[in-house]
Design a protein around this motif. Structure first.
Motif, PDB file in Angstrom:
ATOM      1  N   GLY A  38       0.867  -1.375   0.070  1.00  0.00           N
ATOM      2  CA  GLY A  38      -0.010   0.098  -0.015  1.00  0.00           C
ATOM      3  C   GLY A  38       0.725   1.327  -0.059  1.00  0.00           C
ATOM      4  N   MET A  39       2.065   1.256  -0.014  1.00  0.00           N
ATOM      5  CA  MET A  39       2.974   2.457   0.106  1.00  0.00           C
ATOM      6  C   MET A  39       3.079   2.903  -1.178  1.00  0.00           C
ATOM      7  SD  MET A  39       6.732   2.867   1.460  1.00  0.00           S
ATOM      8  CE  MET A  39       7.791   4.146   0.856  1.00  0.00           C
ATOM      9  N   GLN A  40       2.945   4.386  -1.335  1.00  0.00           N
ATOM     10  CA  GLN A  40       2.998   5.077  -2.448  1.00  0.00           C
ATOM     11  C   GLN A  40       4.180   6.034  -2.611  1.00  0.00           C
ATOM     12  OE1 GLN A  40      -1.031   6.841  -1.895  1.00  0.00           O
ATOM     13  NE2 GLN A  40      -1.359   6.363  -4.240  1.00  0.00           N
ATOM     14  N   PRO A  41       4.826   6.355  -3.771  1.00  0.00           N
ATOM     15  CA  PRO A  41       5.829   7.180  -3.935  1.00  0.00           C
ATOM     16  C   PRO A  41       5.144   8.757  -3.354  1.00  0.00           C
ATOM     17  CG  PRO A  41       5.548   6.301  -5.725  1.00  0.00           C
ATOM     18  CD  PRO A  41       4.403   5.780  -4.965  1.00  0.00           C
ATOM     19  N   THR A  42       6.070   9.704  -3.367  1.00  0.00           N
ATOM     20  CA  THR A  42       5.769  10.964  -2.848  1.00  0.00           C
ATOM     21  C   THR A  42       5.943  12.013  -4.122  1.00  0.00           C
ATOM     22  OG1 THR A  42       7.831  11.499  -1.912  1.00  0.00           O
ATOM     23  CG2 THR A  42       5.974  10.695  -0.318  1.00  0.00           C
ATOM     24  N   LEU A  43       5.095  13.044  -4.253  1.00  0.00           N
ATOM     25  CA  LEU A  43       5.266  13.913  -5.542  1.00  0.00           C
ATOM     26  C   LEU A  43       5.059  15.498  -4.809  1.00  0.00           C
ATOM     27  CD1 LEU A  43       3.963  13.977  -8.874  1.00  0.00           C
ATOM     28  CD2 LEU A  43       3.002  15.675  -7.553  1.00  0.00           C
ATOM     29  N   TYR A  44       5.887  16.240  -5.240  1.00  0.00           N
ATOM     30  CA  TYR A  44       6.001  17.487  -4.933  1.00  0.00           C
ATOM     31  C   TYR A  44       5.735  18.405  -6.511  1.00  0.00           C
ATOM     32  CZ  TYR A  44       7.179  22.036  -2.983  1.00  0.00           C
ATOM     33  OH  TYR A  44       6.964  23.575  -2.618  1.00  0.00           O
ATOM     34  N   SER A  45       4.834  19.218  -6.434  1.00  0.00           N
ATOM     35  CA  SER A  45       4.262  19.942  -7.813  1.00  0.00           C
ATOM     36  C   SER A  45       4.845  21.486  -7.560  1.00  0.00           C
ATOM     37  CB  SER A  45       2.999  19.686  -8.029  1.00  0.00           C
ATOM     38  OG  SER A  45       2.728  20.695  -9.221  1.00  0.00           O
ATOM     39  N   VAL A  46       5.772  21.871  -8.380  1.00  0.00           N
ATOM     40  CA  VAL A  46       6.098  23.406  -8.213  1.00  0.00           C
ATOM     41  C   VAL A  46       5.025  24.223  -8.647  1.00  0.00           C
ATOM     42  CG1 VAL A  46       7.540  25.126  -9.176  1.00  0.00           C
ATOM     43  CG2 VAL A  46       8.641  23.037  -8.748  1.00  0.00           C
TER      44      VAL A  46
ATOM     45  N   ARG B  54       1.273  11.828  -1.369  1.00  0.00           N
ATOM     46  CA  ARG B  54       1.407  10.548  -1.904  1.00  0.00           C
ATOM     47  C   ARG B  54       0.462  10.308  -3.181  1.00  0.00           C
ATOM     48  NH1 ARG B  54       5.109   7.536   0.460  1.00  0.00           N
ATOM     49  NH2 ARG B  54       5.359   7.700   2.642  1.00  0.00           N
ATOM     50  N   THR B  55       1.283   9.735  -4.124  1.00  0.00           N
ATOM     51  CA  THR B  55       0.776   9.508  -5.418  1.00  0.00           C
ATOM     52  C   THR B  55       0.920   8.065  -6.069  1.00  0.00           C
ATOM     53  OG1 THR B  55       0.596  10.754  -7.760  1.00  0.00           O
ATOM     54  CG2 THR B  55       2.815  10.451  -6.711  1.00  0.00           C
ATOM     55  N   GLY B  56       0.511   8.107  -7.114  1.00  0.00           N
ATOM     56  CA  GLY B  56       0.670   6.678  -7.998  1.00  0.00           C
ATOM     57  C   GLY B  56      -0.151   5.808  -7.930  1.00  0.00           C
ATOM     58  N   TYR B  57      -0.288   4.862  -8.794  1.00  0.00           N
ATOM     59  CA  TYR B  57      -1.437   3.772  -8.906  1.00  0.00           C
ATOM     60  C   TYR B  57      -0.643   2.547  -9.700  1.00  0.00           C
ATOM     61  CZ  TYR B  57      -2.399   6.216 -13.122  1.00  0.00           C
ATOM     62  OH  TYR B  57      -2.460   6.716 -14.269  1.00  0.00           O
ATOM     63  N   GLU B  58      -1.441   1.546  -9.664  1.00  0.00           N
ATOM     64  CA  GLU B  58      -0.714   0.466 -10.261  1.00  0.00           C
ATOM     65  C   GLU B  58       0.697   0.080  -9.906  1.00  0.00           C
ATOM     66  OE1 GLU B  58      -1.399   0.727 -14.408  1.00  0.00           O
ATOM     67  OE2 GLU B  58      -3.597   1.023 -14.223  1.00  0.00           O
ATOM     68  N   ILE B  59       0.780   0.128  -8.691  1.00  0.00           N
ATOM     69  CA  ILE B  59       2.072   0.013  -8.039  1.00  0.00           C
ATOM     70  C   ILE B  59       2.559  -1.559  -7.805  1.00  0.00           C
ATOM     71  CG2 ILE B  59       3.730   0.509  -6.004  1.00  0.00           C
ATOM     72  CD1 ILE B  59       1.575   3.031  -5.880  1.00  0.00           C
ATOM     73  N   CYS B  60       3.593  -2.071  -8.218  1.00  0.00           N
ATOM     74  CA  CYS B  60       3.949  -3.350  -7.859  1.00  0.00           C
ATOM     75  C   CYS B  60       5.706  -3.380  -7.772  1.00  0.00           C
ATOM     76  CB  CYS B  60       3.469  -4.173  -9.125  1.00  0.00           C
ATOM     77  SG  CYS B  60       3.919  -5.907  -8.924  1.00  0.00           S
TER      78      CYS B  60
END
Length: 182
Positions: A89-97, A109-115
């Motif tokens: 269930g962990m997701q990467p992190t994203l920072y948008s300028v 936290r972002t991302g889907y279809e993570i494997c």
């Protein structure tokens, strides 16, 4: 003069490109190489963790040149741990300028279809000194960026740099032993 973009040599004056642009020459950035394998998919190689020659798990890099509402797939293909919290269930992190400029400066936290899985790559046996080379693992995930032509940072977890540590610790009172405790 030729320039290498997206793994293809093109004349230097060709400035239009559908390729994402990657950068990691900043504190804690560790992307070694990005290879476009399909129109919206990239295989990524990360450098070993600092003060280590063998642990490749953490990632932190900048990406730009994206289109809005288009799913991009990222495959980090040289991870070294046999399992990962990304499978739970962990997701990467994203920072948008652009989000920050709109008054929402936050890592999300972002991302889907993570494997996370064992891939077919192996480290050379000559490097490891063993009979067979160590296995590598792939973290794969999709991201749909919130804005076109944004500058975004992707990371394994919320980044905490050495500089942030030094600034934070210099603001705190010394927490060492009290006088007479020795």
């Amino acid at each position: 003069m030729l320039e290498r973009k997206c793994g293809v040599q093109r004349p230097l004056q060709d400035t239009t490109s559908d390729c994402l642009r990657f950068f990691s020459k900043f504190e804690s950035g560790n992307l070694r190489k990005a290879i476009q394998v399909r129109e919206l998919e990239y295989d990524l190689l990360i450098n070993a963790d600092v003060n280590s020659t063998q642990h490749q798990q953490w990632f932190y890099f900048k990406v730009s040149g994206m289109r809005e509402a288009v799913p991009y797939r990222f495959n980090i293909i040289n991870c070294e741990k046999a399992n990962s919290q990304f499978n739970y269930g962990m997701q990467p992190t994203l920072y948008s300028v652009k989000e920050a400029l709109l008054g929402r400066p936050a890592w999300v936290r972002t991302g889907y279809e993570i494997c996370y899985y064992k891939n077919h790559y192996r480290q050379s046996a000559a490097v490891t000194g063993a009979e067979s080379g160590k296995c590598y693992y792939t973290l794969t995930f999709a991201v749909t960026f919130p804005h076109a032509e944004d500058v975004c940072y992707l990371a394994y977890h919320y980044p905490y740099t050495y500089t942030a540590l030094m600034v934070t610790s210099s603001l705190q009172p010394y927490g060492g032993p009290t006088e007479g405790a020795l």
